[in-house]
Design a protein around this motif. Structure first.
Motif, PDB file in Angstrom:
ATOM      1  N   VAL A  24      43.229  43.338 -53.386  1.00 48.09           N
ATOM      2  CA  VAL A  24      43.708  43.045 -54.746  1.00 48.09           C
ATOM      3  C   VAL A  24      44.826  42.019 -54.632  1.00 48.09           C
ATOM      4  CG1 VAL A  24      44.711  43.979 -56.855  1.00 48.09           C
ATOM      5  CG2 VAL A  24      43.061  45.338 -55.554  1.00 48.09           C
ATOM      6  N   GLN A  25      44.520  40.791 -55.037  1.00 52.00           N
ATOM      7  CA  GLN A  25      45.454  39.676 -54.864  1.00 52.00           C
ATOM      8  C   GLN A  25      46.479  39.642 -55.995  1.00 52.00           C
ATOM      9  OE1 GLN A  25      42.528  36.238 -53.407  1.00 52.00           O
ATOM     10  NE2 GLN A  25      41.642  37.603 -54.924  1.00 52.00           N
ATOM     11  N   MET A  26      47.706  39.283 -55.647  1.00 46.76           N
ATOM     12  CA  MET A  26      48.790  39.433 -56.615  1.00 46.76           C
ATOM     13  C   MET A  26      48.687  38.468 -57.797  1.00 46.76           C
ATOM     14  SD  MET A  26      52.124  37.870 -54.638  1.00 46.76           S
ATOM     15  CE  MET A  26      52.124  36.253 -53.865  1.00 46.76           C
ATOM     16  N   LYS A  27      48.140  37.281 -57.587  1.00 51.99           N
ATOM     17  CA  LYS A  27      48.158  36.302 -58.684  1.00 51.99           C
ATOM     18  C   LYS A  27      47.379  36.806 -59.886  1.00 51.99           C
ATOM     19  CE  LYS A  27      47.740  31.356 -59.604  1.00 51.99           C
ATOM     20  NZ  LYS A  27      49.184  31.076 -59.746  1.00 51.99           N
ATOM     21  N   GLU A  28      46.132  37.233 -59.640  1.00 51.19           N
ATOM     22  CA  GLU A  28      45.322  37.743 -60.746  1.00 51.19           C
ATOM     23  C   GLU A  28      45.876  39.062 -61.274  1.00 51.19           C
ATOM     24  OE1 GLU A  28      40.761  39.176 -61.767  1.00 51.19           O
ATOM     25  OE2 GLU A  28      41.175  38.225 -59.827  1.00 51.19           O
ATOM     26  N   ALA A  29      46.343  39.933 -60.372  1.00 49.88           N
ATOM     27  CA  ALA A  29      46.893  41.219 -60.798  1.00 49.88           C
ATOM     28  C   ALA A  29      48.117  41.021 -61.691  1.00 49.88           C
ATOM     29  CB  ALA A  29      47.254  42.056 -59.581  1.00 49.88           C
ATOM     30  N   LEU A  30      48.980  40.074 -61.328  1.00 47.79           N
ATOM     31  CA  LEU A  30      50.145  39.782 -62.164  1.00 47.79           C
ATOM     32  C   LEU A  30      49.723  39.262 -63.533  1.00 47.79           C
ATOM     33  CD1 LEU A  30      52.504  38.106 -59.523  1.00 47.79           C
ATOM     34  CD2 LEU A  30      53.068  40.133 -60.895  1.00 47.79           C
ATOM     35  N   GLN A  31      48.721  38.388 -63.556  1.00 52.11           N
ATOM     36  CA  GLN A  31      48.261  37.831 -64.832  1.00 52.11           C
ATOM     37  C   GLN A  31      47.749  38.937 -65.757  1.00 52.11           C
ATOM     38  OE1 GLN A  31      45.385  34.984 -63.410  1.00 52.11           O
ATOM     39  NE2 GLN A  31      46.923  33.408 -62.968  1.00 52.11           N
ATOM     40  N   GLN A  32      47.045  39.899 -65.196  1.00 54.76           N
ATOM     41  CA  GLN A  32      46.534  40.997 -66.012  1.00 54.76           C
ATOM     42  C   GLN A  32      47.664  41.937 -66.451  1.00 54.76           C
ATOM     43  OE1 GLN A  32      43.362  41.176 -67.152  1.00 54.76           O
ATOM     44  NE2 GLN A  32      43.237  39.151 -66.187  1.00 54.76           N
ATOM     45  N   LEU A  33      48.605  42.172 -65.561  1.00 53.97           N
ATOM     46  CA  LEU A  33      49.738  43.033 -65.913  1.00 53.97           C
ATOM     47  C   LEU A  33      50.571  42.412 -67.025  1.00 53.97           C
ATOM     48  CD1 LEU A  33      51.530  45.524 -65.297  1.00 53.97           C
ATOM     49  CD2 LEU A  33      52.724  44.090 -63.608  1.00 53.97           C
ATOM     50  N   ILE A  34      50.799  41.112 -66.961  1.00 52.90           N
ATOM     51  CA  ILE A  34      51.630  40.421 -67.944  1.00 52.90           C
ATOM     52  C   ILE A  34      51.041  40.556 -69.354  1.00 52.90           C
ATOM     53  CG2 ILE A  34      52.320  38.091 -68.694  1.00 52.90           C
ATOM     54  CD1 ILE A  34      52.565  37.484 -65.576  1.00 52.90           C
ATOM     55  N   LYS A  35      49.716  40.595 -69.456  1.00 52.79           N
ATOM     56  CA  LYS A  35      49.069  40.678 -70.772  1.00 52.79           C
ATOM     57  C   LYS A  35      49.405  41.967 -71.514  1.00 52.79           C
ATOM     58  CE  LYS A  35      45.039  37.857 -69.507  1.00 52.79           C
ATOM     59  NZ  LYS A  35      43.555  37.871 -69.286  1.00 52.79           N
ATOM     60  N   ARG A  36      49.715  43.040 -70.773  1.00 50.12           N
ATOM     61  CA  ARG A  36      49.885  44.321 -71.454  1.00 50.12           C
ATOM     62  C   ARG A  36      51.209  45.018 -71.192  1.00 50.12           C
ATOM     63  NH1 ARG A  36      45.234  47.855 -68.378  1.00 50.12           N
ATOM     64  NH2 ARG A  36      44.117  45.868 -68.328  1.00 50.12           N
ATOM     65  N   LYS A  64      55.036  31.328 -59.010  1.00 46.12           N
ATOM     66  CA  LYS A  64      56.310  31.160 -59.708  1.00 46.12           C
ATOM     67  C   LYS A  64      56.149  31.303 -61.212  1.00 46.12           C
ATOM     68  CE  LYS A  64      59.324  28.037 -58.472  1.00 46.12           C
ATOM     69  NZ  LYS A  64      59.990  26.782 -58.041  1.00 46.12           N
ATOM     70  N   GLU A  65      55.076  30.768 -61.751  1.00 44.80           N
ATOM     71  CA  GLU A  65      54.867  30.853 -63.199  1.00 44.80           C
ATOM     72  C   GLU A  65      54.617  32.299 -63.615  1.00 44.80           C
ATOM     73  OE1 GLU A  65      54.732  30.002 -67.118  1.00 44.80           O
ATOM     74  OE2 GLU A  65      55.432  28.703 -65.479  1.00 44.80           O
ATOM     75  N   GLU A  66      53.846  33.026 -62.809  1.00 44.71           N
ATOM     76  CA  GLU A  66      53.593  34.435 -63.116  1.00 44.71           C
ATOM     77  C   GLU A  66      54.887  35.244 -63.053  1.00 44.71           C
ATOM     78  OE1 GLU A  66      49.699  32.716 -62.248  1.00 44.71           O
ATOM     79  OE2 GLU A  66      51.619  32.591 -61.210  1.00 44.71           O
ATOM     80  N   VAL A  67      55.756  34.921 -62.086  1.00 40.71           N
ATOM     81  CA  VAL A  67      57.048  35.611 -62.000  1.00 40.71           C
ATOM     82  C   VAL A  67      57.853  35.378 -63.268  1.00 40.71           C
ATOM     83  CG1 VAL A  67      59.290  35.606 -60.839  1.00 40.71           C
ATOM     84  CG2 VAL A  67      57.199  35.663 -59.481  1.00 40.71           C
ATOM     85  N   LYS A  68      57.913  34.130 -63.700  1.00 41.85           N
ATOM     86  CA  LYS A  68      58.670  33.815 -64.925  1.00 41.85           C
ATOM     87  C   LYS A  68      58.097  34.569 -66.128  1.00 41.85           C
ATOM     88  CE  LYS A  68      60.015  30.045 -68.017  1.00 41.85           C
ATOM     89  NZ  LYS A  68      59.520  30.746 -69.221  1.00 41.85           N
ATOM     90  N   GLN A  69      56.782  34.571 -66.252  1.00 42.61           N
ATOM     91  CA  GLN A  69      56.155  35.252 -67.381  1.00 42.61           C
ATOM     92  C   GLN A  69      56.410  36.757 -67.333  1.00 42.61           C
ATOM     93  OE1 GLN A  69      52.006  34.151 -67.602  1.00 42.61           O
ATOM     94  NE2 GLN A  69      52.461  31.963 -67.752  1.00 42.61           N
ATOM     95  N   LEU A  70      56.425  37.329 -66.144  1.00 43.53           N
ATOM     96  CA  LEU A  70      56.700  38.758 -66.007  1.00 43.53           C
ATOM     97  C   LEU A  70      58.129  39.075 -66.431  1.00 43.53           C
ATOM     98  CD1 LEU A  70      55.674  41.534 -65.049  1.00 43.53           C
ATOM     99  CD2 LEU A  70      56.566  40.960 -62.763  1.00 43.53           C
TER     100      LEU A  70
END
Length: 570
Positions: free
Chosen positions: A330-342, A234-240
């Motif tokens: 490739v798990q979504m939690k880490e992938a989302l965290q990396q995507l959000i950075k850039r 949920k937090e990754e979704v919000k950040q995205l």
């Protein structure tokens, strides 16, 4: 972790419950049986842990499911054969819907198994592994303990698998092993619950590919589904959403996966049954970032998704899919965290954030007007408050709740995929007990039909036993199985039920503090929702909502027609 055990050894039974207590699993659901009784003694040896003591094993499984959806993990204890099989419908639902649950089964002693004794609760054929095998297909992993030297490690492995994968696991614990001793020092090393890291090269390819699609999109959206909730994204979704400013929508199963107060939240997408504005916004997108999708029939309006684009990115708990390419592991939690950075640096300069669809205004009706589903779901949004846990039963409630608006920090619980009627009564027990442990002021609100209630009503007794005064039980009385009537058999007697006096149930189950209310008109509902005392979670409340037999939310009427058509296809 500093040792809190003065003795060098603890029993295996206590080891199990201490491990759960370390993960804040402090209520154990289930029923006693002669093969698990010595194990249950150990529950009381762990400070602040309680034995719920459910009405039956199926309800206990539902309760464990509801508890886990709040806390991330739960434990169900049943006895061999008769107990574990009674629970398996609930365990199957937890497997289908990605819910972490430890199913511990008290089994006969190792010597009894070796001698193939003709014990009660067996099939009379000397096979003590048959029920374990039955659970294999609805378990992430299993363990049938037999060697005390490796038993603690097997327990730790099963707990980790249940938590990380958010699926049920099965542990068979022989009665003679419960009191065998294991080193207490093992408890000083926490169970490693971290996800394994994604392969760096595969993840980089995923992030680069998604970023390129983002750079080309002028009308992108984010779609949030069930596994975003189950796998703690949920937090990754919000950040995205914050990083991109894209419109965000949920599916029915994904409702509460993003705060509905977020300025970019656009509503719930259910294929052809969506509101026209939502349908247009989602289906005209040129890029869809789908987080945690579970594309079941009722979650998609009978598979009526009509994307105009092939640019769909699916983020899953254990793989990624980009257009037609799949990236296993490739798990979504880490992938989302990396995507959000850039991702913000890749957004197309031509992208102009569009206005999100407007929320519908609450309906108005004369105070003497008979109550309808449309009016109920329109008005209840104004009564919900931040932090509520809202549980909606398969049927009219699950479809009606789509039309409501959740305040921030709300948790929605439904079982749209598995769809076992009666699930929510047990799930409400689990959610209410979890809320007691976290914040007793959080309200737990159940919406259940009169037909569904009859399958699992006795679990209200457990709410009363534990003084779950944070609980509201809305019983939608429409005289039978309305969803089934709409699908097939509108006037068939098999969709009838015996009418109950619902307002006698809390007294029957010896509730200490309770309130009974019946509402039949728009005015009575409005008065109830404006009553400040009623809004305060200081007693168990039963609210009987009187509705006409075939009254249903408009989207359910449409879904029923689609379901009947699918059922009759050759």
């Amino acid at each position: 972790m500093v040792s809190t055990y003065p003795e060098s050894e603890v029993t295996l039974g206590r080891y199990l419950f201490e491990r759960l207590h370390q993960l804040k699993v402090d209520t154990i659901f289930g029923l006693p049986g002669d093969f698990n009784l010595s194990l249950l003694d150990k529950v009381y040896e762990v400070p602040d842990m309680r034995w719920a003591g459910n009405a039956n094993e199926l309800n206990a499984a539902y309760a464990a499911d509801g508890y886990s959806r709040i806390k991330g993990l739960s434990c169900l204890v049943t006895t061999f054969g008769v107990g574990e099989l009674s629970a398996l419908n609930g365990v199957g639902g937890a497997y289908a819907e990605h819910v972490g649950l430890l199913h511990v089964v008290g089994v006969p002693s190792i010597s009894s198994q070796a001698k193939q004794l003709l014990l009660h609760h067996t099939l009379g054929n000397g096979d003590f592994t048959v029920f374990h095998r039955m659970s294999n297909s609805i378990s992430q992993t299993t363990a049938f303990l037999s060697d005390i030297s490796i038993a603690p490690g097997q327990i730790d492995r099963c707990i980790r698998e249940a938590y990380v994968h958010q699926r049920p696991v099965y542990v068979g614990l022989p009665a003679n092993m419960v009191d065998l001793k294991v080193p207490s020092s093992l408890l000083e090393t926490p169970i490693d619950l971290k996800l394994k890291q994604n392969d760096p090269e595969a993840q980089e390819e995923v992030v680069e590919t998604v970023s390129k699609l983002v750079s080309q999109a002028t009308n992108p959206i984010i779609l949030v589904d069930a596994c975003a909730l189950r796998h703690n994204c949920k937090e990754e979704v919000k950040q995205l959403v914050d990083a991109t400013n894209f419109q965000v929508f949920t599916t029915p199963m994904g409702k509460s996966g993003i705060s509905e107060s977020h300025p970019r939240f656009g509503g719930v997408y259910v294929g052809t049954m969506s509101s026209p504005q939502v349908k247009k916004a989602v289906e005209n997108a040129d890029l869809i970032l789908s987080v945690g999708s579970l594309l079941s029939d009722f979650n998609t309006g009978s598979f009526s998704y009509s994307y105009k684009t092939k640019n769909v990115v699916e983020f899953h708990s254990d793989y990624m899919k980009i257009r037609q390419a799949t990236f296993p592991g490739v798990q979504m939690k880490e992938a989302l965290q990396q995507l959000i950075k850039r991702v913000s640096s890749y957004i197309n300069p031509s992208y102009i954030p569009t206005r999100v669809p407007k929320r519908k205004q609450p309906l108005k009706a004369p105070s003497e007007a008979p109550l309808t589903q449309e009016y109920l779901w329109s008005k209840v949004s104004g009564w919900f408050r931040e932090g509520d846990i809202i549980v909606t039963e398969t049927g009219t409630s699950a479809f009606g709740i789509i039309q409501s608006h959740f305040p921030s920090n709300t948790i929605g619980i439904s079982q749209v995929l598995w769809g076992s009627i009666g699930f929510t009564v047990g799930a409400t027990v689990g959610a209410a007990m979890a809320a007691q442990e976290i914040d007793p002021s959080r309200r737990v609100i159940l919406f259940v039909g009169d037909g569904s209630l009859q399958l699992t009503v006795q679990e209200i007794s457990t709410l009363c036993k534990w003084d779950c005064n944070n609980t509201y039980l809305y019983v939608l009385n429409n005289d039978g199985y309305t969803i089934e009537r709409l699908i097939h058999g509108k006037s068939a007697s098999y969709n009838d039920i015996q009418p109950w006096n619902h307002l006698s149930l809390l007294r029957l189950f010896n509730a200490k503090k309770y309130q009974n209310v019946r509402v039949s008109t728009a005015g009575e509902l409005d008065s109830l929702f404006s009553d400040k005392k009623f809004a305060s979670p200081d007693r168990i409340r039963m609210i009987e909502v009187m509705l006409s037999r075939l009254d249903a939310p408009a989207n359910l009427v449409a879904q029923a027609k689609l379901s009947e058509r699918v059922n009759l296809e050759n």
